[in-house]
Design a protein around this motif. Sequence first.
Motif, PDB file in Angstrom:
ATOM      1  N   THR B  98      46.916  38.852  45.691  1.00  0.00           N
ATOM      2  CA  THR B  98      47.303  39.845  44.928  1.00  0.00           C
ATOM      3  C   THR B  98      48.999  40.052  45.258  1.00  0.00           C
ATOM      4  N   LEU B  99      49.583  39.507  46.131  1.00  0.00           N
ATOM      5  CA  LEU B  99      51.005  39.612  46.154  1.00  0.00           C
ATOM      6  C   LEU B  99      51.775  38.633  45.449  1.00  0.00           C
ATOM      7  N   LYS B 100      50.906  37.433  45.152  1.00  0.00           N
ATOM      8  CA  LYS B 100      51.478  36.639  44.123  1.00  0.00           C
ATOM      9  C   LYS B 100      51.375  37.109  42.696  1.00  0.00           C
ATOM     10  N   GLY B 101      50.494  38.217  42.603  1.00  0.00           N
ATOM     11  CA  GLY B 101      50.380  38.688  41.183  1.00  0.00           C
ATOM     12  C   GLY B 101      49.199  38.128  40.479  1.00  0.00           C
ATOM     13  N   GLU B 102      48.231  37.730  41.362  1.00  0.00           N
ATOM     14  CA  GLU B 102      47.060  36.984  40.864  1.00  0.00           C
ATOM     15  C   GLU B 102      45.892  37.838  41.392  1.00  0.00           C
ATOM     16  N   GLY B 103      46.071  39.171  41.581  1.00  0.00           N
ATOM     17  CA  GLY B 103      44.916  39.880  42.049  1.00  0.00           C
ATOM     18  C   GLY B 103      43.974  40.107  41.161  1.00  0.00           C
ATOM     19  N   GLY B 104      44.386  40.383  39.887  1.00  0.00           N
ATOM     20  CA  GLY B 104      43.306  40.460  38.782  1.00  0.00           C
ATOM     21  C   GLY B 104      42.420  39.349  38.453  1.00  0.00           C
ATOM     22  N   ARG B 105      42.928  38.068  38.650  1.00  0.00           N
ATOM     23  CA  ARG B 105      42.187  37.028  38.550  1.00  0.00           C
ATOM     24  C   ARG B 105      41.403  36.608  39.632  1.00  0.00           C
ATOM     25  N   ALA B 106      41.886  36.832  40.888  1.00  0.00           N
ATOM     26  CA  ALA B 106      41.166  36.847  42.158  1.00  0.00           C
ATOM     27  C   ALA B 106      39.744  37.725  42.054  1.00  0.00           C
ATOM     28  N   GLY B 107      40.208  39.032  41.456  1.00  0.00           N
ATOM     29  CA  GLY B 107      38.982  39.725  41.279  1.00  0.00           C
ATOM     30  C   GLY B 107      37.932  39.205  40.530  1.00  0.00           C
TER      31      GLY B 107
END
Lengths: 160, 504, 339
Positions: B98-107
């Motif tokens: 998430t901190l890297k900005g990939e929170g949506g993708r990780a979700g």
Amino acid sequence: MFAFEIVVSVLCLSGFAFLFYDALRMPFPQQFWDGPGSFPAILASLLFVLSLYWLITTIVGQMRKSKVPEAEKSASVDTSTKALKREEIKRLAIIIALTILYIMVLMPLITFPIATLVYLFITIMLFTRKGWVIPLVVSASATLFVYLVFNYVLYLPMPR
Amino acid sequence: MGNEIVNLLSLFSPVTFLYLCMGTFLGIVVGALPGLTATMAVSILISLTYGLSAANAIVVLIAVYLGGIYGGSRSAILLNVPGTPSSAATAIDGFPLTLKGEGGRAGVVVTTFSALGGLFGLVILAVATPLIARFALKFGYWEYFWLAMMGVLISASITTGDAPNYKGIIAGFIGMLISCIGIDPIHGYPRMIFGYSQMMGGINLVPAMIGLFGMAEAFDAIKNPKSHEVMELKKKESLPAMIGASFKMLVKYPRAAIQAGLIGTFIGALPGVGPDIASWVAYGTAKRGSKHPEEYGKGSYEGIIASETANNAATSGVFIPLLTLGIPGCAVSAIILGGMQMHGFRPGPTFFFENPSFVYFIAGTLLLVNIVMWLQGVVLTSVIAKILKAPMGIIMPLVVVLCVVGSYTISLRKFDVVVMLIFGLFGMVMRKLKIPGAPMALGIILGSMADLSFRRGMIAGRFSIGSFFARPLSLVLIGILAFALLLPVVNKIRDRNRARNQNR
Amino acid sequence: MKKRVLLALIILACVTLGVFAQGAAEAKAFPVRPLVMIVPFNPGGATDLLARKAQPKMEEILGKPIAVQNMAGGATAIGNQYVMDQAHDGHTLLAQPTDITSIAIMGQSKLTSDDWAFLGIAAAVPSVFVVHPDSKIKTIQDLVAVMKTTKLTAAVAASGCAWTRAIGLFADQLKLTLPQFVPSGGGYTAAVSAMKKEVDFAACGFAEAIELIKGGELRALAYWGVEPVTLPNGTVVPTFGSVYPALKTFEPFGGWVGMAVPKGVPADVLAKLINAYDVAIHQPDFIEFCKQSSFMFMGKIGADADAFAKLSTSVNAYLMYDLGFTPTDPATLGIQRVK
């Protein structure tokens, strides 16, 4: 940081020694191994050894570090990070104090919904600095929601 | 049997399907809210579903359970607060993403793998149920003791990160010691209560966990809001692209996913163990077998895949002993079993063969819930991501209130709220000292299992400590434990030798 | 902007009003607010099932919702204490299992059945002794023969629980060696322990093991009910009394589940609650549920149940004292011996 680690590990050390003693005092009906004190005694003794190790490695680590020249150490901490640190500690102290106040004092004193409203309003206002409208709307609607859920969905008494 | 015929056809009624969708949604929401757990949702709902028909009631309970276990991963990833204990392992790698900005993708990735994990478990349930149920019964007191130790020590050895290993072990053992507080279930002697009668019932896991993870994280985020600042990506990824990416992960990490599915299903099938430990064991196994173990803890997709596949596979796994023997696999499934009994269904050894239609119904429900969960999860991704945009100064005070509500509703005691607060402060001190919270939570979950199995094993083995080393299954578990603990040490020595050789 | 502020103020006012209105409405007619039913065990157990089964009908009669809340811990001591600490206005009920007869003497709580006014006692859970089907012990006579000479291991729920007492009574009356008790945490887990061959035999509630017995995973040696039970596969589970007539006087022996409020609840409120419980447990589907789940329906109401609980307390307390499960003399707690 070093002092903190030392304090906590010494506290742990004495705490586990006490718990070990406490566990040995528990009565055991047949044998020690099935008595209530056996497993806590095992854990407490293992923990005692581990915290001793913790204390020793911390001291050894600090001794090694203190051999590093003084100049290098002071250069790493400049004034701006210090100010930031102070700001952080202030924020942390405020939120912890407010939360303890909320749970231990306000909740029994002025009932759960009102305490929640007050707590949310104050904390949100303090930590967002966006005037008082947004904090009021958020805190009021959250409180209303919690109130409705307790009274009309769960039928449970609210915490005091 | 029951007053009502329940079979696969019951699922095709639109009303039932509506309940299924609503239940799943409710589960996801409750699971995703920090402080509110799947256990709480199911135990409260059981009273509310009593008035429904048997099929609808069971569908709602299962849907909330599965949705809740999955939903916990969302707040773990986005806020670093595991919504339920079973997603604590997900937070380790999810939050850095998430901190890297990939929170949506990780979700989206965890949504896909949660659903796949559930379906994987379902396939095993369909194929090998009687076999696994039989094998799970081979685990006696002695094996349960080693299993509990394994869970705590493995999580201790993988969560410490840069800090030395012994701090994780200290945390785990302290957790186990905490679980011993209260009236000893074997002899009825009150342990470590120091004259405080409220502590007779012991420290409940849920308030402790909410405090350690939820409260401490809220304090931390308010202390330093920058630590939760999300990096903005220059290029926004579209939803279909993220879905595509999540399925590509299946090709990229087939080993981690399949391993996690197998581990999750089997651990779920062990009576009394459940998804909480399944995710840890799978995470640990994946890390050990990984080609890039150094990425773990810094945002490894493999890590979140392993833990989320495993905990949802476990939700299918718990139905294996439940349906074949009437033995619940975890706390939540015990409540679901109670719900089935109240509607006149009494799962037991003969039940499985006498009521195949009911078993098909459960399997069908699991299948549908996993699919609906995937759809809802994917759609919700953007909604949940928007919540992140709100400043921490608004989210975190709300999290504090949810933590209070969640710890209170577990058993209506103010004492639990105070316990939660104390653990929150505890958590802050531990963070300062770089002691991980997860092994402590796992210690509290598994501590009483270790304690009781140890002493029951002692009694049943006629007070010989040798009984813990005499059974073949025990030896296998000891072997795995030793391997897991010694491997990092061996690796370190090997690396050092290699470095020395290169220097020469 | 002003509109929003106004809206917020209105909401705030509503919340505040609502809270105070609730406080003010504390008036005469019972019940004034939703009730809470505390179950002092985890969901899914006998106590939980019977409480939840009675709840909907009681809700209907009393005209207010009843929230069922599990509060496990301390062998019911935690739940007992919680209900005792609430206002004695009849809005908090406690599903009261047999453990109230033993928590005082085991030192887990100061409360005894004298502190409670029972709404009723719905059903009994007679105890059964089970072994693994492969065990050399095939009948209850085999068990007696083995126990004369050897110290076996026996799984029970907890130290001093109803099932422990059943074994204690059995061994005491027939002059057998007491087995090594392995407390497993619940009657159900005790049965599973026997199934896993962790122990030589197990004692648990008949209802808790019935499905495993029917499925052939366990063999039932005998149970403490009133008449023998024939299983679907034709085998008969005898009662202890039918094999050893000396044990007949104790039957049925095991646990029971009732519902209680603290003493001190106003008489008219108590009467309303007793009536609601009375009607709820005498519903045909409640009785049918008991039958299907192998609970023995008792249907004792009000004062009847109080007397039964008192008797049960006395019998259990002295049994445990005589067998040496506890050093506390029941007489010191004001429990009198009944002959």
